[in-house]
Design a protein around this motif. Structure first.
Motif, PDB file in Angstrom:
ATOM      1  N   CYS A 146       0.820  -1.211   0.000  1.00 10.65           N
ATOM      2  CA  CYS A 146       0.000   0.000   0.000  1.00 10.65           C
ATOM      3  C   CYS A 146       0.852   1.259   0.000  1.00 10.65           C
ATOM      4  O   CYS A 146       0.376   2.330  -0.358  1.00 10.65           O
ATOM      5  N   VAL A 147       2.114   1.166   0.410  1.00 10.31           N
ATOM      6  CA  VAL A 147       2.938   2.372   0.565  1.00 10.31           C
ATOM      7  C   VAL A 147       3.477   2.918  -0.771  1.00 10.31           C
ATOM      8  O   VAL A 147       3.283   4.090  -1.079  1.00 10.31           O
ATOM      9  N   PRO A 148       4.127   2.072  -1.612  1.00 10.10           N
ATOM     10  CA  PRO A 148       4.687   2.656  -2.844  1.00 10.10           C
ATOM     11  C   PRO A 148       3.640   3.181  -3.812  1.00 10.10           C
ATOM     12  O   PRO A 148       3.955   4.055  -4.624  1.00 10.10           O
ATOM     13  N   VAL A 149       2.403   2.681  -3.757  1.00 14.76           N
ATOM     14  CA  VAL A 149       1.403   3.132  -4.725  1.00 14.76           C
ATOM     15  C   VAL A 149       0.826   4.502  -4.363  1.00 14.76           C
ATOM     16  O   VAL A 149       0.242   5.166  -5.221  1.00 14.76           O
ATOM     17  N   CYS A 150       0.998   4.930  -3.117  1.00 13.92           N
ATOM     18  CA  CYS A 150       0.402   6.211  -2.703  1.00 13.92           C
ATOM     19  C   CYS A 150       1.036   7.357  -3.487  1.00 13.92           C
ATOM     20  O   CYS A 150       2.253   7.521  -3.452  1.00 13.92           O
ATOM     21  N   PRO A 151       0.222   8.143  -4.210  1.00 11.96           N
ATOM     22  CA  PRO A 151       0.818   9.196  -5.036  1.00 11.96           C
ATOM     23  C   PRO A 151       1.332  10.385  -4.236  1.00 11.96           C
ATOM     24  O   PRO A 151       2.168  11.140  -4.729  1.00 11.96           O
ATOM     25  N   ARG A 162       5.095  11.349  -5.435  1.00 12.66           N
ATOM     26  CA  ARG A 162       5.743  10.037  -5.363  1.00 12.66           C
ATOM     27  C   ARG A 162       5.895   9.384  -6.732  1.00 12.66           C
ATOM     28  O   ARG A 162       5.592   8.208  -6.909  1.00 12.66           O
ATOM     29  N   TRP A 163       6.391  10.140  -7.713  1.00  9.63           N
ATOM     30  CA  TRP A 163       6.524   9.590  -9.062  1.00  9.63           C
ATOM     31  C   TRP A 163       7.586   8.496  -9.133  1.00  9.63           C
ATOM     32  O   TRP A 163       7.599   7.699 -10.062  1.00  9.63           O
ATOM     33  N   ARG A 164       8.454   8.423  -8.120  1.00 15.15           N
ATOM     34  CA  ARG A 164       9.483   7.375  -8.169  1.00 15.15           C
ATOM     35  C   ARG A 164       8.871   5.994  -7.989  1.00 15.15           C
ATOM     36  O   ARG A 164       9.392   5.018  -8.492  1.00 15.15           O
ATOM     37  N   THR A 165       7.788   5.898  -7.223  1.00 19.83           N
ATOM     38  CA  THR A 165       7.245   4.572  -6.926  1.00 19.83           C
ATOM     39  C   THR A 165       5.827   4.363  -7.446  1.00 19.83           C
ATOM     40  O   THR A 165       5.424   3.230  -7.647  1.00 19.83           O
ATOM     41  N   GLY A 170      -2.318   2.270 -17.890  1.00 18.84           N
ATOM     42  CA  GLY A 170      -2.423   0.818 -17.856  1.00 18.84           C
ATOM     43  C   GLY A 170      -1.723   0.237 -16.644  1.00 18.84           C
ATOM     44  O   GLY A 170      -2.247  -0.673 -15.983  1.00 18.84           O
ATOM     45  N   MET A 171      -0.547   0.771 -16.327  1.00 21.07           N
ATOM     46  CA  MET A 171       0.242   0.200 -15.233  1.00 21.07           C
ATOM     47  C   MET A 171      -0.387   0.457 -13.867  1.00 21.07           C
ATOM     48  O   MET A 171      -0.148  -0.294 -12.922  1.00 21.07           O
ATOM     49  N   ILE A 172      -1.187   1.526 -13.743  1.00 25.77           N
ATOM     50  CA  ILE A 172      -1.884   1.757 -12.471  1.00 25.77           C
ATOM     51  C   ILE A 172      -2.654   0.500 -12.085  1.00 25.77           C
ATOM     52  O   ILE A 172      -2.679   0.099 -10.923  1.00 25.77           O
ATOM     53  N   TYR A 173      -3.244  -0.151 -13.087  1.00 22.64           N
ATOM     54  CA  TYR A 173      -4.026  -1.353 -12.817  1.00 22.64           C
ATOM     55  C   TYR A 173      -3.166  -2.608 -12.903  1.00 22.64           C
ATOM     56  O   TYR A 173      -3.312  -3.523 -12.102  1.00 22.64           O
ATOM     57  N   ALA A 174      -2.251  -2.625 -13.884  1.00 23.32           N
ATOM     58  CA  ALA A 174      -1.478  -3.851 -14.118  1.00 23.32           C
ATOM     59  C   ALA A 174      -0.459  -4.101 -13.010  1.00 23.32           C
ATOM     60  O   ALA A 174       0.004  -5.226 -12.844  1.00 23.32           O
ATOM     61  N   CYS A 175      -0.088  -3.063 -12.239  1.00 21.96           N
ATOM     62  CA  CYS A 175       0.987  -3.256 -11.253  1.00 21.96           C
ATOM     63  C   CYS A 175       0.478  -3.869  -9.951  1.00 21.96           C
ATOM     64  O   CYS A 175       1.286  -4.251  -9.107  1.00 21.96           O
ATOM     65  N   ILE A 176      -0.838  -3.949  -9.758  1.00 23.17           N
ATOM     66  CA  ILE A 176      -1.345  -4.560  -8.521  1.00 23.17           C
ATOM     67  C   ILE A 176      -1.401  -6.057  -8.736  1.00 23.17           C
ATOM     68  O   ILE A 176      -2.333  -6.580  -9.349  1.00 23.17           O
ATOM     69  N   LYS A 177      -0.386  -6.771  -8.238  1.00 26.36           N
ATOM     70  CA  LYS A 177      -0.214  -8.153  -8.670  1.00 26.36           C
ATOM     71  C   LYS A 177      -1.322  -9.066  -8.170  1.00 26.36           C
ATOM     72  O   LYS A 177      -1.594 -10.079  -8.798  1.00 26.36           O
ATOM     73  N   PHE A 178      -1.962  -8.728  -7.050  1.00 26.89           N
ATOM     74  CA  PHE A 178      -2.980  -9.663  -6.569  1.00 26.89           C
ATOM     75  C   PHE A 178      -4.352  -9.392  -7.175  1.00 26.89           C
ATOM     76  O   PHE A 178      -5.274 -10.163  -6.948  1.00 26.89           O
TER      77      PHE A 178
END
Lengths: 243, 325
Positions: free
Chosen positions: A81-86, B78-81, B144-152
């Motif tokens: 949940c932490v890295p996805v927080c914008p 938080r554009w890095r992650t 696309g990656m906003i959705y594709a990166c949530i692996k579960f």
């Protein structure tokens, strides 16, 4: 490095919801503001909670086992949940490993809740920010409280001591010993989130009785029993007499 | 997952905007190498204005998803992650590039105005547009990656998600460009129309591929791993509360099973065969009405497609919320 966490003993939990109500009571009265409820006494009540106790039935009647399962934020060591927080509102404290939300930075986009496989984040429908268990961070460091009370409210409330609190990175802590000695496990290990909170499994207490414990092989009475008995006509006053 | 209309409109509107801009730039590049007839500047000015308006509308729609829209500026941090943070940066950047592209055409600016004389018509627009193209594809990747990166969220965690977002955006953008060309540049109708048909056929393949993939999914999380008890038969008897909560509202689509299933067929018809038929007849008859109808039908279909995309995703947290009591 410190990683504070809860260890929950499913063998002891009786599902009384005392941890739920004490959590709500403490955290709705705290400095961070109330946890909002809607229609608490109405037809369709709803509200924000950090902690829930769920009940599962394992097995089929008559061989069933009722498992009461308290669920709150697991304070993952690799929290998805932490890295996805914008905004960086969702963060993990390096000093004690608690995963927290900065309510002043949260924009309420709910993306972190999508990114949590455990469903432990709940949005506050009135303050419009994401909320979750803080491990009572406003309590465990409060020097005004007696040291024995510097624990999360749920741990204080548990009547059966099913909830343990401590540093799971310290191998000598109560929680680490409980995990290693009582088979502590993490939830959904398949996602590699490394939850800090652990659960202790149900443990059946069974007595093993061998035949020779019921029937002593060296029973002295039995030995005497095989002695030749005196004739019934013979007078006798001791316990080997036939009359 | 519960489909939020703000996100449905955001992703579809910016997709059309990006696709339209890419269509404009394609026409410019092709006309520069004299594969297509050159168009007046007004064609690009109005076209980029429409693209900008669509991107802006998408941005506005996204604000309705936020609990605190006034803090939205923080989301660039938080554009890095975070892919969401990256999208928040790339979308305004693309809007800027599209705006500059239109302004360059409107003011008829050339590189020679900045001291680099070339013999190519619209050289400055080519440079600005190349940046816009890069940003457009970057934005498709971010969305696309906003959705594709949530692996579960296993229905989403595939490269097909990014491909589908990109191709749906391109298809709808090129279709809008076809309609636009019917009004402004009839010479481009066939180029845009045939491109739309090709992209639509390709995305039909990739979207159906993702649908097939999703029917064959095996979920990694089960009720056994969720509570850590190893037994074949585990039934939830209580989720811990009688009313609803965020967890029971935001992670279930809430539609009846028949509605959920029918939406899939609705979008499969509205996005692929129907617009293609309307597009073909529109191109043959040079009918603006038919072409407009093709775009409207496909956009409605894309709304249904996006709704289904969200509704189909099954979050593992639902394992904990199956029985009220």
């Amino acid at each position: 490095m410190t990683q504070l966490a809860l260890v929950i003993d499913l063998n002891v939990c009786v599902g009384c919801h005392a941890c739920v109500t004490s959590c709500k009571e403490w955290n709705t009265s705290g400095e961070a503001g109330y946890l909002s409820d809607d229609r608490p006494y109405g037809e369709d009540p709803t509200g924000t909670f950090f902690n829930r106790v769920q009940t599962f039935e394992v097995g089929e009647f008559p061989n069933t086992d009722t498992v009461h399962f308290p669920k709150s934020c697991l304070h993952c060591e690799d929290p998805p949940c932490v890295p996805v927080c914008p905004t960086g509102a969702s963060y993990k404290r390096p000093e004690d490993g608690i995963v927290l939300v900065d309510y002043d930075k949260c924009i309420g986009c709910k993306y972190c809740a999508w990114a949590c496989p455990y469903g432990v984040r709940e949005i506050d429908e009135h303050q419009k920010v994401m909320k979750k268990c803080t491990l009572c961070v406003d309590r465990i460091y409060d020097a005004a409280l007696p040291e024995a009370e510097r624990k999360p409210a749920c741990v204080m409330a548990c009547p059966t001591s099913a909830r343990l609190f401590g540093d799971v990175h310290d191998p000598d802590s109560e929680v680490s010993i409980a995990i290693s000695e009582s088979g502590g496990y993490a939830l959904m290990p398949e996602w590699g989130t490394k939850p800090a909170n652990h659960y202790l499994p149900r443990r059946k207490t069974r007595i093993k009785i061998h035949d020779d414990e019921l029937m002593r092989a060296d029973n002295p009475l039995k030995k005497e029993g095989v002695q030749p008995k005196p004739d019934v006509k013979e007078p006798s006053l001791d316990d080997v007499t036939s009359w | 997952m519960h489909p939020a209309f703000s996100v449905i409109f955001l992703t579809t509107l910016i997709g059309v905007g990006q696709g339209l801009f890419l269509a404009l730039y394609t026409a410019q590049v092709y006309s520069t190498v004299e594969l297509l007839p050159a168009q007046p500047n007004s064609f690009y000015v109005l076209g980029s204005a429409i693209s900008f308006a669509l991107l802006f509308a998408g941005l506005v729609a996204s604000f309705f998803h936020l609990g605190h829209p006034e803090r939205a500026w923080r989301s660039a941090a938080r554009w890095r992650t975070s892919w969401l943070s990256r999208e928040v940066i790339v979308l305004p950047a693309l809007m800027g590039a599209v705006a500059v592209y239109g302004i360059v055409y409107h003011l008829d600016l050339r590189l020679k105005d900045f001291g680099f004389a070339t013999s190519v018509d619209g050289d400055l627009a080519l440079v600005v547009g190349a940046g816009g193209v890069a940003l457009s594809f970057l934005l498709f990747l971010c969305t696309g990656m906003i959705y594709a990166c949530i692996k579960f969220l296993q229905e989403w965690a595939t490269w097909l998600t990014v491909v589908n977002y990109t191709l749906f955006g391109l298809a709808s953008g090129f279709l809008l460009a076809t309609v636009y060309a019917a009004y402004q540049a009839p010479a481009l109708i066939y180029f845009y129309g045939v491109s739309t048909a090709v992209i639509t056929l390709v995305v039909c393949v990739t979207r159906v591929a993702s649908l097939i993939r999703n029917t064959r999914l095996r979920y990694k999380s089960t009720i056994q791993t969720a509570i850590g008890v190893r037994h074949a038969r585990i039934v939830q008897k209580s989720q811990g509360f009688m009313g609803g909560s965020f967890n029971t509202r935001d992670f279930f689509h809430g539609a009846a099973p028949w509605l959920f299933r029918s939406i899939k067929w609705v979008f499969l018809v509205l996005v692929f065969p129907l617009p293609l038929a309307l597009l073909s007849f529109g191109m043959i008859d040079r009918s603006v009405t038919l072409l407009t109808a093709a775009f409207v039908v496909q956009y409605l279909g894309l709304l249904a497609e996006r709704w289904f995309f969200f509704a189909q995703a099954n979050h593992p947290q639902n394992l904990y919320y199956q029985t009220i009591s």
